[in-house]
Design an enzyme around this catalytic site. Structure first.
Site, PDB file in Angstrom:
ATOM      1  N   GLU A 191      48.656  27.581   9.464  1.00  0.00           N
ATOM      2  CA  GLU A 191      48.827  26.125   9.429  1.00  0.00           C
ATOM      3  C   GLU A 191      49.882  25.830   8.387  1.00  0.00           C
ATOM      4  O   GLU A 191      49.619  25.906   7.181  1.00  0.00           O
ATOM      5  CB  GLU A 191      47.530  25.409   9.035  1.00  0.00           C
ATOM      6  CG  GLU A 191      46.501  25.320  10.126  1.00  0.00           C
ATOM      7  CD  GLU A 191      45.249  24.563   9.686  1.00  0.00           C
ATOM      8  OE1 GLU A 191      45.359  23.610   8.893  1.00  0.00           O
ATOM      9  OE2 GLU A 191      44.160  24.961  10.134  1.00  0.00           O
ATOM     10  N   GLU A 211      38.959  28.183   8.237  1.00  0.00           N
ATOM     11  CA  GLU A 211      39.002  28.035   6.777  1.00  0.00           C
ATOM     12  C   GLU A 211      37.602  28.193   6.204  1.00  0.00           C
ATOM     13  O   GLU A 211      37.149  27.383   5.394  1.00  0.00           O
ATOM     14  CB  GLU A 211      39.584  26.687   6.376  1.00  0.00           C
ATOM     15  CG  GLU A 211      41.069  26.574   6.620  1.00  0.00           C
ATOM     16  CD  GLU A 211      41.709  25.403   5.872  1.00  0.00           C
ATOM     17  OE1 GLU A 211      40.991  24.435   5.557  1.00  0.00           O
ATOM     18  OE2 GLU A 211      42.917  25.472   5.612  1.00  0.00           O
TER      19      GLU A 211
HETATM   20  C1  GLA Z   1      43.001  22.398   7.048  1.00  0.00           C
HETATM   21  C2  GLA Z   1      42.190  22.497   8.326  1.00  0.00           C
HETATM   22  C3  GLA Z   1      42.805  21.702   9.445  1.00  0.00           C
HETATM   23  C4  GLA Z   1      43.211  20.329   8.966  1.00  0.00           C
HETATM   24  C5  GLA Z   1      44.178  20.476   7.813  1.00  0.00           C
HETATM   25  C6  GLA Z   1      44.651  19.159   7.250  1.00  0.00           C
HETATM   26  O1  GLA Z   1      43.998  23.264   7.042  1.00  0.00           O
HETATM   27  O2  GLA Z   1      42.049  23.839   8.728  1.00  0.00           O
HETATM   28  O3  GLA Z   1      41.864  21.590  10.458  1.00  0.00           O
HETATM   29  O4  GLA Z   1      42.079  19.637   8.554  1.00  0.00           O
HETATM   30  O5  GLA Z   1      43.532  21.134   6.760  1.00  0.00           O
HETATM   31  O6  GLA Z   1      45.224  18.377   8.211  1.00  0.00           O
END
Ligand code: GLA
Length: 622
Positions: free
Chosen positions: A273, A197
């Site tokens: 995700e 991210e």
């Molecule tokens: C983001 C991050 C993950 C985690 C989620 C929330 O997507 O990439 O590592 O922190 O948020 O659980």
């Protein structure tokens, strides 16, 4: 994540910002994406779909973190995920789990990542590999090792030379352990993520490119991808022209997939995700989500021909000092994450198959063939029982047994002393007599119990920066001590330089106090403590010891009713932090940590101990 604050995210999907009309991957043609889309014998991109070994493939994956699950239970959890119908599992790598102290790299035992990957492969699961080096993940410092904070000038997650050097060295260790396990060489690894991210954090495209090149240089020939929220700045900052863009979101996939499409007009739609649950902070509400809704969103992803990675598929635990923390920019509040990482996942922290599991399995079964095997049984649990600690020793009386003191003029945080985790104790002498003044620590991470001549006189809290502790010295001098209780390091946002202990000066009124003795307390080894029969009323922070017999090891859930805040060890293993502000009420103690016969529990209670510790048959996460 789409917003700066992580509070109250549930239900929101990544904000979709305006995307320039000439959408495309930072000016590159979709062809470039295809050109670099992986080794022909593994996962490849064919128009809008994936091929695995040349055949159409929909990735139905779930996140499971080997660093949060006892290694004796890896296979069990992977089997449960396979039983849900997943064809793939995904794991992050937590760098600080393998290299908590600079240069001491460990891939043995619980840290045997290749074994985890091989186990998944043996069970017929493909593996999506997310080596970071930054992973977020509600894990201390987002997985980065704390020694990176020793030099406050080092800029993280960008091309800063110090940071780059550290990452280069780490990847030279890490990547060759997993490269032989890629599909091109007959292994289960089919895709590898570049950073994590990145667009939510920064825009250093050179740095992102460097990470991708490092992966290639160390033998990664699998499909690379970047995963980001779907706001335009995230997609623009967090992707590379020739690397597949994917999206992270919760809820209905339509908007986020539309945003991804506008950005990347061709290529498979992959939600890397899908947040089917959420984590908890201490002192806030416990998160659960509706299993039926989660299943219907996943149904929509798969019906659209998309691929998915359920985050999290298996719940797990922030054992030891693993928990991270968030920072709410609006209220300027530090929000430490609880010990459980159950996440309201379909497979719970303790391996239960939840209603969400069954709903998801029914949906997944529409798209892939479910394994023809009985569902795994519930893990066995120890019978409930109450134990009474009988032996105790004060922490302040044990400092010399736990640490070698370090002398400094001005206080420094633990990272400057090479201490990766734990508590840290500061001691100085204040000349008197002097009238009452307020003691304040502007750079506190995160709470400090304040003692004057051995007597506790107050508490400082990072979240209450205006509340000092009054200190008056009646005699010639007084011993002033601060025991700093550190929560997890921030794992998300712009304040990653979240050192623990004291950074900057300790102020008494307008005056800075100098000349300190520091006792680093990583608490890795409690065997030197001298326990004896002491009354439960022993004041101050105290270690309490209890023993209990177990015939047959099984899972247990430990509660500390009437206790306030501290840490709990089982047979020398730190289960994690407990805190009476909840929402979590029990700590998970999995079967492999118990032994037949006598077991030892040690609680370090910072404030006020209860009379007993309860072994319960069910978790209570709030
Ligand atoms: C983001 C991050 C993950 C985690 C989620 C929330 O997507 O990439 O590592 O922190 O948020 O659980």
């Amino acid at each position: 994540m789409s917003s700066v604050s992580r509070r109250g995210f549930l239900g929101a999907v990544g904000a979709v910002g305006a995307v320039a009309a000439s959408a495309g991957v930072a000016g590159a043609s979709p062809r470039t994406v295809l050109a670099q889309a992986g080794h022909p014998s593994g996962l490849t991109v064919d128009g809008d779909r994936f091929l695995l070994d040349g055949k159409p493939f929909q990735i139905v994956s779930g996140a499971v973190h080997y660093f949060r699950i006892h290694p004796d239970l890896w296979r069990d959890r992977l089997l449960r995920l396979r039983a849900m119908g997943l064809n793939t599992v995904e794991t992050y790598v937590a760098w600080n789990f393998h290299e908590p102290r600079r240069g001491e790299v460990d891939f043995d035992g619980w840290r045997d990542l290749p074994r985890f990957v091989r186990t998944a492969g043996e069970l017929g699961l493909k593996v999506v590999f997310r080596p970071g080096p930054y992973i977020c993940a509600e894990w201390d410092l987002g997985g980065l090792p704390p020694w990176l904070l020793a030099n406050p000038e080092t800029a993280l997650r960008c091309g800063d030379p110090e940071y780059t050097r550290a990452v280069d060295t780490w990847f030279a260790h890490l990547i060759p352990t997993v490269a032989p396990l890629q599909a091109s060489r007959g292994g289960p690894v089919i895709a590898v993520q570049v950073e994590n991210e990145y667009g939510s954090y920064g825009n250093d495209q050179e740095h992102l490119r460097h990470i991708a090149e490092l992966l290639r240089r160390h033998g990664i020939d699998s499909l690379l991808f970047c995963s980001n929220g779907t706001a335009d700045y995230m997609l623009r900052g967090g992707n590379l022209p020739d690397v597949l863009a994917t999206a992270n979101f919760s809820g209905d996939p339509k908007e986020p997939f539309d945003a991804l499409r506008r950005y990347q007009p061709h290529g498979p739609l992959w939600c890397t995700e899908f947040w089917n649950g959420w984590f908890d902070h201490w002192g806030e509400k416990h998160h659960v989500t509706d299993p039926a809704k989660e299943a219907s969103h996943v149904d929509r992803i798969l019906a659209a021909g998309g691929s998915v990675n359920l985050y999290m598929a298996a719940g797990s635990t922030n054992f030891g000092w693993g928990s991270g923390a968030n920072f709410d920019d609006g209220s300027r509040t530090y929000q430490p994450t609880v010990t459980s990482y159950d996440y309201d996942a379909p497979v719970s922290e303790s391996g239960e198959l939840t209603e969400k599991f069954h709903r998801l399995r029914a949906v997944i079964g529409k798209y892939v063939t479910l394994p023809d095997e009985p569902l795994p049984a519930s893990p066995a649990r120890l019978p409930a029982r109450t134990v009474r600690p009988t032996q105790r020793v004060g922490l302040l009386d044990s400092l010399g047994r736990l640490a070698e003191p370090v002398r400094v003029a001005a206080p420094v945080p633990m990272e400057r002393l090479g201490q990766p985790h734990g508590l840290i104790h500061y001691r100085t002498t204040v000349q008197g007599p002097r009238a009452k003044r307020s003691l304040r620590v502007p750079g506190l991470g995160d709470r400090a119990l304040v003692f004057l001549d051995g007597k506790e006189i107050g508490l400082l809290d990072r979240n209450k920066p205006d509340q000092g502790v009054d200190v008056a010295v009646t005699g010639d001098s007084a011993r002033l001590e601060l025991l700093v209780d550190a929560g997890g390091r921030l794992n998300f946002g712009q304040n990653l330089n979240d050192t623990k202990g004291i950074r900057g000066n300790v102020l008494l009124g307008a005056q800075a106090l100098f000349n300190w003795e520091i006792f680093p307390l990583p608490l890795d080894d409690l065997r030197h403590l001298r326990f004896s029969s002491r009354p439960p009323t022993l004041p101050g922070p105290v270690f309490h010891r209890a023993t209990l017999r177990v015939d047959q090891p099984a899972d247990g859930f430990l509660a500390l009713p009437g206790w306030r805040k501290g840490l709990l060890w089982l047979n020398g293993f730190l289960l994690g932090r407990y805190w009476d502000i909840g929402p979590q009420r029990t700590l998970y103690a999995p079967a492999p940590l118990w032994r037949p016969g006598v077991n030892e529990l040690i609680a370090l209670e910072l404030h006020h101990a209860g009379p007993t510790i309860e072994l319960r048959e069910a978790p209570d996460l709030g």
